[in-house]
Design an enzyme around this catalytic site. Sequence first.
Site, short mmCIF file in Angstrom:
data_model
loop_
_atom_site.label_atom_id
_atom_site.label_comp_id
_atom_site.label_asym_id
_atom_site.label_seq_id
_atom_site.Cartn_x
_atom_site.Cartn_y
_atom_site.Cartn_z
N VAL A 62 1.24 -1.10 -0.06
CA VAL A 62 -0.67 0.08 0.15
C VAL A 62 1.02 1.32 -0.36
O VAL A 62 1.71 1.28 0.72
CB VAL A 62 -0.90 0.52 1.13
CG1 VAL A 62 -1.65 1.05 1.26
CG2 VAL A 62 -1.16 -1.10 1.26
N CYS A 63 0.36 2.00 -0.77
CA CYS A 63 1.21 4.02 -0.96
C CYS A 63 0.02 4.73 -0.69
O CYS A 63 -1.37 4.45 -0.83
CB CYS A 63 2.06 3.23 -1.49
SG CYS A 63 1.84 3.84 -3.12
N ARG A 64 0.16 6.04 -0.67
CA ARG A 64 -1.06 6.96 -1.82
C ARG A 64 -1.83 6.55 -2.17
O ARG A 64 -2.60 6.84 -2.56
CB ARG A 64 0.42 8.08 -1.15
CG ARG A 64 -1.38 9.52 -1.10
CD ARG A 64 -0.45 11.00 -0.98
NE ARG A 64 -0.33 10.48 -2.60
CZ ARG A 64 -0.43 11.34 -3.70
NH1 ARG A 64 -1.96 12.29 -3.29
NH2 ARG A 64 -0.04 11.47 -4.86
#
Length: 98
Positions: A62-64
Amino acid sequence: MKQISAKEVEAILSNGNTPNIIDVRETAEVANGKIPGAENIPLGLIEFRMQDLDKTKEYIMVCRSGARSGRASQFLESYGFNVINMSGGMLAWEGDIE
């Protein structure tokens, strides 16, 4: 590279499952909230922390927005890890945060 939607991750969590989630955002970004149970390993540290990961487990990255986690997924995949990129990242996340 395998993909999973934020909604699918929410469904996994709401069913009482505890997936292995790695949040590759920077520490300051994670301070604003992360998916409950997610482990923060900033993208720049993935290479140095991969010895802490288990190749027999599946990891949701997951990231932005999904771009950095996509790079992390490709990198780990090249070393034989089982990873899935959460498309849309935290921008698409509507579930609880901690």
